[in-house]
Scaffold this active site. Structure first.
Site, PDB file in Angstrom:
ATOM      1  N   SER A 185       0.825  -1.218   0.000  1.00  0.00           N
ATOM      2  CA  SER A 185       0.000   0.000   0.000  1.00  0.00           C
ATOM      3  C   SER A 185       0.853   1.260   0.000  1.00  0.00           C
ATOM      4  O   SER A 185       0.530   2.242   0.654  1.00  0.00           O
ATOM      5  CB  SER A 185      -0.936  -0.006   1.206  1.00  0.00           C
ATOM      6  OG  SER A 185      -0.170   0.005   2.404  1.00  0.00           O
ATOM      7  N   ALA A 222       2.884   2.850  -5.363  1.00  0.00           N
ATOM      8  CA  ALA A 222       2.634   2.009  -6.540  1.00  0.00           C
ATOM      9  C   ALA A 222       1.349   1.213  -6.372  1.00  0.00           C
ATOM     10  O   ALA A 222       0.496   1.178  -7.275  1.00  0.00           O
ATOM     11  CB  ALA A 222       3.821   1.070  -6.778  1.00  0.00           C
ATOM     12  N   THR A 268       7.241   4.950   0.775  1.00  0.00           N
ATOM     13  CA  THR A 268       6.600   6.160   0.239  1.00  0.00           C
ATOM     14  C   THR A 268       6.377   7.190   1.337  1.00  0.00           C
ATOM     15  O   THR A 268       6.664   8.382   1.160  1.00  0.00           O
ATOM     16  CB  THR A 268       5.231   5.783  -0.386  1.00  0.00           C
ATOM     17  OG1 THR A 268       5.460   4.814  -1.405  1.00  0.00           O
ATOM     18  CG2 THR A 268       4.530   6.996  -0.942  1.00  0.00           C
ATOM     19  N   ALA A 290       9.322   9.467   2.045  1.00  0.00           N
ATOM     20  CA  ALA A 290      10.005  10.209   0.972  1.00  0.00           C
ATOM     21  C   ALA A 290      10.018  11.686   1.306  1.00  0.00           C
ATOM     22  O   ALA A 290       9.028  12.236   1.780  1.00  0.00           O
ATOM     23  CB  ALA A 290       9.319   9.947  -0.361  1.00  0.00           C
ATOM     24  N   GLY A 323      12.390  14.435  -0.587  1.00  0.00           N
ATOM     25  CA  GLY A 323      12.733  15.401  -1.639  1.00  0.00           C
ATOM     26  C   GLY A 323      11.588  15.694  -2.577  1.00  0.00           C
ATOM     27  O   GLY A 323      11.183  16.844  -2.765  1.00  0.00           O
ATOM     28  N   HIS A 333      22.342   6.168  -0.205  1.00  0.00           N
ATOM     29  CA  HIS A 333      22.128   7.622  -0.176  1.00  0.00           C
ATOM     30  C   HIS A 333      23.316   8.239   0.543  1.00  0.00           C
ATOM     31  O   HIS A 333      23.728   7.755   1.605  1.00  0.00           O
ATOM     32  CB  HIS A 333      20.826   7.950   0.563  1.00  0.00           C
ATOM     33  CG  HIS A 333      20.335   9.337   0.295  1.00  0.00           C
ATOM     34  ND1 HIS A 333      20.991  10.455   0.739  1.00  0.00           N
ATOM     35  CD2 HIS A 333      19.261   9.786  -0.402  1.00  0.00           C
ATOM     36  CE1 HIS A 333      20.329  11.535   0.341  1.00  0.00           C
ATOM     37  NE2 HIS A 333      19.283  11.153  -0.360  1.00  0.00           N
ATOM     38  N   GLU A 360       9.186   0.256  -6.563  1.00  0.00           N
ATOM     39  CA  GLU A 360      10.605  -0.050  -6.322  1.00  0.00           C
ATOM     40  C   GLU A 360      10.948  -1.508  -6.588  1.00  0.00           C
ATOM     41  O   GLU A 360      12.075  -1.841  -6.958  1.00  0.00           O
ATOM     42  CB  GLU A 360      10.966   0.334  -4.875  1.00  0.00           C
ATOM     43  CG  GLU A 360      12.449   0.161  -4.587  1.00  0.00           C
ATOM     44  CD  GLU A 360      12.921   0.873  -3.351  1.00  0.00           C
ATOM     45  OE1 GLU A 360      12.214   1.759  -2.836  1.00  0.00           O
ATOM     46  OE2 GLU A 360      14.023   0.538  -2.891  1.00  0.00           O
ATOM     47  N   ARG A 368      19.984   5.216  -9.982  1.00  0.00           N
ATOM     48  CA  ARG A 368      18.763   6.029 -10.153  1.00  0.00           C
ATOM     49  C   ARG A 368      19.034   7.513  -9.936  1.00  0.00           C
ATOM     50  O   ARG A 368      19.710   7.900  -8.982  1.00  0.00           O
ATOM     51  CB  ARG A 368      17.711   5.572  -9.149  1.00  0.00           C
ATOM     52  CG  ARG A 368      16.520   6.478  -9.074  1.00  0.00           C
ATOM     53  CD  ARG A 368      15.441   5.901  -8.217  1.00  0.00           C
ATOM     54  NE  ARG A 368      15.732   5.906  -6.805  1.00  0.00           N
ATOM     55  CZ  ARG A 368      15.481   6.921  -5.979  1.00  0.00           C
ATOM     56  NH1 ARG A 368      14.942   8.038  -6.442  1.00  0.00           N
ATOM     57  NH2 ARG A 368      15.744   6.821  -4.697  1.00  0.00           N
TER      58      ARG A 368
HETATM   59  P1  FAD Z   1       6.576   1.239  -0.670  1.00  0.00           P
HETATM   60  O1  FAD Z   1       6.140   2.640  -0.579  1.00  0.00           O
HETATM   61  O2  FAD Z   1       7.740   0.842   0.149  1.00  0.00           O
HETATM   62  O3  FAD Z   1       5.343   0.321  -0.291  1.00  0.00           O
HETATM   63  C1  FAD Z   1       5.504  -1.069  -0.155  1.00  0.00           C
HETATM   64  C2  FAD Z   1       4.293  -1.627   0.531  1.00  0.00           C
HETATM   65  O4  FAD Z   1       4.315  -3.035   0.488  1.00  0.00           O
HETATM   66  C3  FAD Z   1       4.177  -1.249   1.993  1.00  0.00           C
HETATM   67  O5  FAD Z   1       2.827  -0.973   2.247  1.00  0.00           O
HETATM   68  C4  FAD Z   1       4.589  -2.532   2.719  1.00  0.00           C
HETATM   69  O6  FAD Z   1       4.061  -2.661   4.002  1.00  0.00           O
HETATM   70  C5  FAD Z   1       4.021  -3.563   1.777  1.00  0.00           C
HETATM   71  N1  FAD Z   1       4.622  -4.894   1.852  1.00  0.00           N
HETATM   72  C6  FAD Z   1       5.920  -5.239   1.760  1.00  0.00           C
HETATM   73  N2  FAD Z   1       6.059  -6.577   1.824  1.00  0.00           N
HETATM   74  C7  FAD Z   1       4.818  -7.087   1.960  1.00  0.00           C
HETATM   75  C8  FAD Z   1       4.296  -8.393   2.091  1.00  0.00           C
HETATM   76  N3  FAD Z   1       5.090  -9.486   2.119  1.00  0.00           N
HETATM   77  N4  FAD Z   1       2.954  -8.556   2.207  1.00  0.00           N
HETATM   78  C9  FAD Z   1       2.115  -7.485   2.225  1.00  0.00           C
HETATM   79  N5  FAD Z   1       2.567  -6.211   2.111  1.00  0.00           N
HETATM   80  C10 FAD Z   1       3.896  -6.025   1.976  1.00  0.00           C
HETATM   81  N6  FAD Z   1      11.993   8.557  -4.027  1.00  0.00           N
HETATM   82  C11 FAD Z   1      11.724   9.666  -4.742  1.00  0.00           C
HETATM   83  O7  FAD Z   1      11.433   9.562  -5.933  1.00  0.00           O
HETATM   84  N7  FAD Z   1      11.744  10.891  -4.150  1.00  0.00           N
HETATM   85  C12 FAD Z   1      12.046  11.069  -2.841  1.00  0.00           C
HETATM   86  O8  FAD Z   1      12.031  12.169  -2.343  1.00  0.00           O
HETATM   87  C13 FAD Z   1      12.361   9.924  -2.065  1.00  0.00           C
HETATM   88  N8  FAD Z   1      12.720  10.041  -0.776  1.00  0.00           N
HETATM   89  C14 FAD Z   1      12.919   8.909  -0.043  1.00  0.00           C
HETATM   90  C15 FAD Z   1      13.214   9.035   1.326  1.00  0.00           C
HETATM   91  C16 FAD Z   1      13.353   7.898   2.098  1.00  0.00           C
HETATM   92  C17 FAD Z   1      13.655   8.030   3.575  1.00  0.00           C
HETATM   93  C18 FAD Z   1      13.215   6.619   1.518  1.00  0.00           C
HETATM   94  C19 FAD Z   1      13.352   5.381   2.343  1.00  0.00           C
HETATM   95  C20 FAD Z   1      12.970   6.503   0.163  1.00  0.00           C
HETATM   96  C21 FAD Z   1      12.821   7.643  -0.626  1.00  0.00           C
HETATM   97  N9  FAD Z   1      12.554   7.542  -1.986  1.00  0.00           N
HETATM   98  C22 FAD Z   1      12.299   8.671  -2.705  1.00  0.00           C
HETATM   99  C23 FAD Z   1      12.323   6.244  -2.605  1.00  0.00           C
HETATM  100  C24 FAD Z   1      10.812   6.023  -2.684  1.00  0.00           C
HETATM  101  O9  FAD Z   1      10.195   6.534  -1.521  1.00  0.00           O
HETATM  102  C25 FAD Z   1      10.439   4.567  -2.820  1.00  0.00           C
HETATM  103  O10 FAD Z   1      11.211   3.967  -3.811  1.00  0.00           O
HETATM  104  C26 FAD Z   1       8.982   4.440  -3.198  1.00  0.00           C
HETATM  105  O11 FAD Z   1       8.196   5.113  -2.229  1.00  0.00           O
HETATM  106  C27 FAD Z   1       8.583   2.995  -3.300  1.00  0.00           C
HETATM  107  O12 FAD Z   1       7.190   2.936  -3.444  1.00  0.00           O
HETATM  108  P2  FAD Z   1       6.501   1.518  -3.553  1.00  0.00           P
HETATM  109  O13 FAD Z   1       5.048   1.768  -3.636  1.00  0.00           O
HETATM  110  O14 FAD Z   1       7.164   0.737  -4.604  1.00  0.00           O
HETATM  111  O15 FAD Z   1       6.869   0.813  -2.165  1.00  0.00           O
HETATM  112  C1  SIN Z   2      15.968  12.611  -0.957  1.00  0.00           C
HETATM  113  O1  SIN Z   2      15.103  13.402  -0.571  1.00  0.00           O
HETATM  114  O2  SIN Z   2      17.179  12.830  -0.928  1.00  0.00           O
HETATM  115  C2  SIN Z   2      15.525  11.313  -1.503  1.00  0.00           C
HETATM  116  C3  SIN Z   2      15.255  11.485  -2.908  1.00  0.00           C
HETATM  117  C4  SIN Z   2      15.264  10.174  -3.615  1.00  0.00           C
HETATM  118  O3  SIN Z   2      15.510   9.127  -3.026  1.00  0.00           O
HETATM  119  O4  SIN Z   2      15.045  10.227  -4.817  1.00  0.00           O
END
Ligand code: FAD
Ligand code: SIN
Length: 536
Positions: A12, A15, A42, A45, A47, A240, A376, A387
């Site tokens: 959740s 994506a 997410t 995040a 930036g 990072h 991701e 990236r």
């Molecule tokens: P996620 O947002 O991680 O969601 C994954 C979901 O899957 C979660 O709900 C989790 O609980 C669930 N899940 C996992 N395993 C299971 C399972 N086995 N069964 C059921 N549910 C499960 N990117 C940017 O582009 N800009 C930014 O500014 C940025 N800042 C960031 C700052 C930080 C601190 C971090 C950690 C990352 C940042 N990133 C940023 C990267 C970006 O946030 C992530 O790559 C992106 O949010 C991933 O989204 P997602 O939906 O793929 O996964």
């Molecule tokens: C950050 O705010 O530096 C994270 C940005 C990213 O992971 O793309």
């Protein structure tokens, strides 16, 4: 217990939720998530989301910046799709109620490393939680979407789980749903779905120091690998450059607090403990060079000097501007005794992002029929070997939208599903050796940090593989005789991810982007690393 649905989405974060919202409301959608619904990368995040908004910017510039950061391994046509569809996806978010930051009536655009223009759309320095809030609110308004918290995916259902199809060797395997553990009620539900979307996010928790929250145990990568999906470019783990350095002893799962790249985009300077600047020795773009270069530069200075951290300095900027742009970072650092308007911030690199993942096409479809991977966990080809900052949220939006569109077109014509057996845990017992689990978590994370980090070598990779294979054997034995519970599932997945990263790193006999090895410093012809678990 069985639940039948049209679409099963696992995860959740941005994506999973955005895919759910783009599925035609006439179809039933289940979103399962392993903790509470906001807990995701997410949500943390900071930036923002990269997108071409300003008239001085162009698609071509964003494409070029992405491809340059990707160090020769980006799929150019997929980068083009992502960049060109970006502005529409930002508009969708605004229409869904996401409150981005504005300046003089226009979106306030920030700059980050590797970007030639200001193009980062953000909500102050808490972009992720604002996006997550608005998506969850929209999901809650939709009657066709059922969101189940505290439900963790164990494994996908494929031919492998169906007795009379088990031995069928096939290039055209199917995914018919997943076995999901309902954590509160301790029962495994057989989810049978026409289409499944893996949106389980990253795997930062494989490493001792990471910016990723506790959920990021790489479950989706391991689940897809076990089901026979192709997994690509897993050696490219992004560190990072700037997470807050702390010597507090906390839980090994606590993430390091990120100091956003936007702070360097704002003019922040990296300094040694002596106060000297050092980025000029590494790259003419200084602090705004792509992340792999900045992280390696910091790592090199730390190792050379035996220091534990370097500093990030914004004290020379106007203090009201600092507080306005980075209210969250200001507050969190203050809680740790650092007033960033007056003090240098101690920072170190930390594992942050997986550039590789489940190999998918331009609609996020994997090599298993009916299985999509978005966000991701996927390898669309837009990140190559490194990236570009803020391209992750963008990739998740663009390709989950494309996945949903393709699902809407195809759902009516999907083949019937065979009889699926329920989860069978006869002969297993509840675990009584939980200490072994916590100990093994620590061992894996320490080993990956020490031997499969920013700088690698054949010897280090071999050492890591030998140790983690031993743990793999022990944990698989325990898994076979134990009733499933959350920790053992996560540990098992963390171990599989570690082995996949090591195997991919061993296959790459060159240094490119985020994969730097002392034994092969030069570049070869660009090639993706694809691995697959062949199930017979
Ligand atoms: P996620 O947002 O991680 O969601 C994954 C979901 O899957 C979660 O709900 C989790 O609980 C669930 N899940 C996992 N395993 C299971 C399972 N086995 N069964 C059921 N549910 C499960 N990117 C940017 O582009 N800009 C930014 O500014 C940025 N800042 C960031 C700052 C930080 C601190 C971090 C950690 C990352 C940042 N990133 C940023 C990267 C970006 O946030 C992530 O790559 C992106 O949010 C991933 O989204 P997602 O939906 O793929 O996964
Ligand atoms: C950050 O705010 O530096 C994270 C940005 C990213 O992971 O793309």
């Amino acid at each position: 217990m069985k639940i039948k649905t049209n679409v099963l989405i696992i995860g959740s974060g941005i994506a999973g939720l955005y895919a759910a919202l783009n599925i035609d409301p006439k179809y039933e959608v289940y979103v399962v998530t392993k903790k509470n619904s906001t807990e995701s990368n997410t949500n943390y995040a900071q930036g923002g989301i990269a997108s071409v908004i300003d008239s001085s910017d162009s698609f071509q510039k964003h494409i070029n910046d992405s491809v340059i950061a990707g160090a020769g391994l980006c799929r150019q046509n997929i980068v083009e799709i992502m960049v060109k569809e970006g502005p529409q996806r930002i508009n969708d978010l605004i229409n869904l109620g996401t409150n981005f930051s504005y300046k003089n009536g226009n979106l306030d655009l920030a700059k980050e490393g590797g970007h030639s223009e200001k193009r980062i759309v953000h909500a102050a320095d808490l972009t992720g939680s604002e996006v997550e809030r608005s998506l969850l609110e929209a999901v809650n308004r939709r009657r066709n979407i059922h969101l189940l918290e505290n439900h963790i995916a164990i494994d996908l259902i494929t031919e492998h789980n169906v007795l009379n199809l088990r031995n069928q060797v096939s290039d055209t395997r199917h995914c018919w749903g997943a076995y999901i553990l309902d954590i509160n009620n301790n029962i495994v539900i057989t989810f049978i779905s026409n289409v499944t979307i893996l949106a389980t996010g990253g795997l930062g928790q494989v490493y001792l120091h990471t910016t990723n929250p506790q959920i990021a145990t790489g479950d989706g990568f391991a689940i897809a690998y076990r089901a026979g999906a192709k997994i690509g470019n897993m050696e490219f783990i992004q560190f990072h450059p700037t997470s807050f350095y702390s010597n507090e002893v906390g839980s090994i799962f606590n993430p390091s607090f990120l100091i956003s790249e936007a702070v360097r985009g704002f003019g922040g300077k990296l300094r040694l403990k002596t106060g000297e600047e050092f980025m000029h020795k590494y790259d003419s773009r200084l602090e705004l060079a792509p992340r792999d270069i900045v992280a390696r530069a910091i790592d090199n200075e730390l190792k050379k000097r035996g220091d534990d951290y370097v500093f990030l300095d914004v004290t020379f900027k106007n203090s009201d501007d600092i507080k306005e742009h980075f209210p969250h970072i200001y507050k969190r650092c203050l809680e740790k005794g650092i007033d960033i308007t007056q003090d240098y911030i101690p920072v170190v690199p930390a594992a942050h992002y997986s550039c590789g993942g489940v190999l998918v096409d331009s609609n996020s479809h994997s090599c298993l029929n009916g299985l999509y991977a978005c966000g991701e966990i996927s390898m669309t080809g837009v990140h190559g070997a490194n990236r570009l900052a803020s391209n992750s949220l963008l990739e998740a939006l663009v390709f989950s939208h494309r996945a949903a569109n393709q699902i809407n077109l195809n759902l009516n014509s999907i083949d019937s599903i065979p009889e699926i057996p329920e989860w069978d845990d006869s002969g297993t017992l509840s675990a009584d050796e939980k200490v072994m689990i916590s100990h093994s978590f620590r061992e894996v994370k320490q080993c990956m940090w020490d031997y499969v980090g920013i700088v690698r070598s054949d010897l280090r990779l071999q050492r890591a593989e030998d140790r983690i294979k031993l743990l793999h054997k022990e944990v698989e034995e325990l898994y076979k005789k134990t009733k499933v519970f959350e920790d053992i599932l996560e540990l098992r997945n963390l171990i599989i991810c570690s082995l996949i990263i090591i195997e991919s790193a061993k296959l790459r006999k060159e240094s490119r982007g985020l994969h730097y090895t002392l034994d092969y410093p030069e570049l070869l012809d660009p090639q993706e690393t694809i691995i697959q678990n062949i199930i017979l």
